[in-house]
Design an enzyme around this catalytic site. Structure first.
Site, PDB file in Angstrom:
ATOM      1  N   LYS A 195       0.480  -1.491  -0.647  1.00  0.00           N
ATOM      2  CA  LYS A 195      -0.505   0.205  -0.154  1.00  0.00           C
ATOM      3  C   LYS A 195       0.996   1.267  -0.124  1.00  0.00           C
ATOM      4  O   LYS A 195       1.977   1.412   0.643  1.00  0.00           O
ATOM      5  CB  LYS A 195      -1.466   0.366   1.278  1.00  0.00           C
ATOM      6  CG  LYS A 195      -1.906   1.320   1.350  1.00  0.00           C
ATOM      7  CD  LYS A 195      -2.717   0.689   2.518  1.00  0.00           C
ATOM      8  CE  LYS A 195      -3.910   1.948   2.732  1.00  0.00           C
ATOM      9  NZ  LYS A 195      -4.815   1.552   3.727  1.00  0.00           N
ATOM     10  N   SER A 208      -9.704   1.994   2.688  1.00  0.00           N
ATOM     11  CA  SER A 208      -9.165   2.853   2.464  1.00  0.00           C
ATOM     12  C   SER A 208      -7.786   1.860   1.605  1.00  0.00           C
ATOM     13  O   SER A 208      -7.581   2.578   0.937  1.00  0.00           O
ATOM     14  CB  SER A 208      -7.678   4.228   2.844  1.00  0.00           C
ATOM     15  OG  SER A 208      -7.250   3.430   3.620  1.00  0.00           O
ATOM     16  N   SER A 210     -10.226  -0.133   7.549  1.00  0.00           N
ATOM     17  CA  SER A 210      -8.885   0.671   5.948  1.00  0.00           C
ATOM     18  C   SER A 210      -8.283  -1.063   5.791  1.00  0.00           C
ATOM     19  O   SER A 210      -8.607  -1.352   3.765  1.00  0.00           O
ATOM     20  CB  SER A 210      -7.832   1.287   6.144  1.00  0.00           C
ATOM     21  OG  SER A 210      -8.866   1.850   6.043  1.00  0.00           O
TER      22      SER A 210
END
Ligand code: GLN
Length: 480
Positions: A77, A152, A176
């Site tokens: 990420k 997210s 997330s």
């Protein structure tokens, strides 16, 4: 190579020399090139470096130097620093920020032999539940391109669901990892707070930020966790304790079932969750009704605490030390103001303003202090429940993946998406979302929550569930 491959399968293929790391890595890079235009899950790929590492891994394998993740490519990420590469948090503010060091978990995974394919898309500064606030544009859900992947860590979840990365890292401050895992039909796991180091992970709300993973299987989540975790002197909240040993394999467990959390769910989601409960019961686990009395105030308290911490953490982006510097502004205050106005997106600004407000003199006690008290009550609810149960079952999300732009007008509707996940971060507990069925063609996730340092039971139950079901092996039609 088959389309769906778990890390465990890839490792087996590599160890028995049926395939080389170079072939695997080239295949995943080719898949990203071929299909990611549909999903937008990667924001950068490191083709050359990845292939070079793969060649080296092949040499190590032929020399018999085996490590847990040797030669296996994964995605990170874009919240994690990878030395010498851009780490943008998908924000214009960090558009040109090149990380001077690796995040600890990046380094740990690399030391375990993993190869970095590139960086995955995310909501700006990890604030959001839909991956629509990224400066690189939204990610689309591989199960239905009109739907969001969740956020997210939407890029990581979509990449694993679309089989363009066998596994990815993610971060979970209020859900997330678990929410996008649920929306994309993959396994999303975060451990007890403090077990995975936060060093080199760009801060959102430090007391709630948990690094973790998105994988196809629970077995893979365990493999990643074993390589990622460990005490880190560079993270002041890193735990010196380890999660409980996996030796004491506990087959039949007492599972807490807060049935009031299930009662408001739409039928289409309640049904697969009910099926999952039955499967676990038939396996000899006992279901025990529990109560979590402060559940309903968790979202409100979470948004006070997380915004307060975000406003403090994001104060560092002043346009001087690093980050975007505005071309306008003749005084320090002006430059700082302009840089922040230009660099941050709307949702990030909303959080900073909210956080500054709840910390301000005159409002601090009414909001921030009160939210901290609620946080303690939530934690106590879980600790009490874990006196009589081993793990807790819960929905992961109140809906399946929603349409892009569905919540543009009302951000607080989006905040409610996190109702089942934020209480777990407030208490710092380990948890995962695993696929347990479909509702109207979209994946549904079952959340399993453990006591502090109770990762091993969590993995055991998840592995058992996946040995009895095949939801985690399903592939979206967009791949065919
Ligand atoms: N969706 C939640 C938020 O926007 C959680 C984000 C996260 O876990 N990083 O705050």
């Amino acid at each position: 190579m088959e389309t769906v491959q778990s890390l465990v399968q890839l490792r087996e293929l590599l160890e028995t020399r049926q395939i080389s790391s170079y072939e695997i890595t080239s295949e995943y890079l080719a898949r990203i090139r071929r299909t990611d235009c549909q999903f937008n899950s990667f924001v950068a790929t490191y083709d050359e470096a990845a292939l070079r590492s793969a060649q080296l891994a092949d040499k190590h394998i032929s020399d018999g130097l085996l490590k847990p993740l040797i030669g296996i490519p994964i995605g990170h990420k874009d919240v994690f620093c990878v030395k010498g590469e851009k780490t943008t948090c998908c924000s214009s503010m960090l558009d040109s920020f090149v990380a001077p060091y690796d995040a600890t978990i990046v380094e740990n995974l690399q030391n375990a032999g993993a190869i970095c394919l590139g960086k995955t898309n995310m909501d700006e500064f990890a604030m959001g539940s839909s991956n629509e606030t990224s400066k690189f544009g939204p990610v689309r859900n591989p199960w239905n391109l009109d739907r969001v992947p969740g956020g997210s860590s939407g890029g990581s979840a979509a990449a694993v669901a679309a089989c363009i990365a066998p596994a990815c890292t993610g971060s979970d401050t209020g859900g997330s990892i678990r929410q996008p895992a649920s929306f994309c039909g993959v396994t999303g796991f975060k451990p007890t707070y403090g077990l995975n180091s936060r060093f080199g992970m760009i801060a959102f709300a430090s007391s709630l930020d948990h690094p973790g993973t998105l994988t196809r299987t629970v077995e893979d989540a365990r493999l990643m966790f074993n390589s990622m975790s460990g005490h880190d002197t560079q993270d002041s909240t890193s735990s010196t304790l380890k999660s409980a040993s996996t030796k004491s394999k506990q087959k039949q467990m007492k599972l807490g079932y807060p049935s009031s959390l299930f009662s408001d769910l739409p039928n289409s989601i309640a049904r697969p969750l009910e099926e999952a409960r039955k499967i676990l019961e038939e396996q000899g686990n006992t279901i025990i009704e529990i109560d979590l009395p402060h559940f309903n105030v968790a979202v409100a308290a979470y948004y006070v605490i997380s915004c307060a911490e975000a406003s403090a953490n994001l104060a560092r982006y002043d346009g001087i030390r690093y980050g975007l510097r505005s071309k306008q502004g003749s005084t320090f205050d002006e430059l700082c103001e302009r840089s922040r106005s230009e660099g941050f997106g709307q949702e990030v600004k909303r959080r900073i303003l909210t956080g500054t407000f709840v910390l301000s003199v005159g409002h601090y006690d009414a909001y921030y202090v009160k939210a901290q008290k609620i946080r303690r009550l939530i934690r106590d609810d879980y600790l009490r429940a874990f006196e009589s149960v081993d793990l807790i079952l819960s929905p992961a999300t109140p809906t399946t993946a929603f349409r892009l732009h569905a919540m543009d007008r009302e951000p607080t509707e989006m905040y409610k998406q996190d109702q089942f996940t934020v209480p777990v971060n407030m208490a710092g507990l380990p948890a995962m979302s695993i696929p347990c069925g479909f509702a109207d063609g979209l994946p549904v996730g079952l959340q399993i929550i453990g006591p502090h340092f109770g990762e091993s039971n969590l993995f055991e139950l998840g592995v058992d569930f996946q040995s009895l079901t095949d939801w985690h092996l399903q592939c979206p039609a967009t791949l065919s």
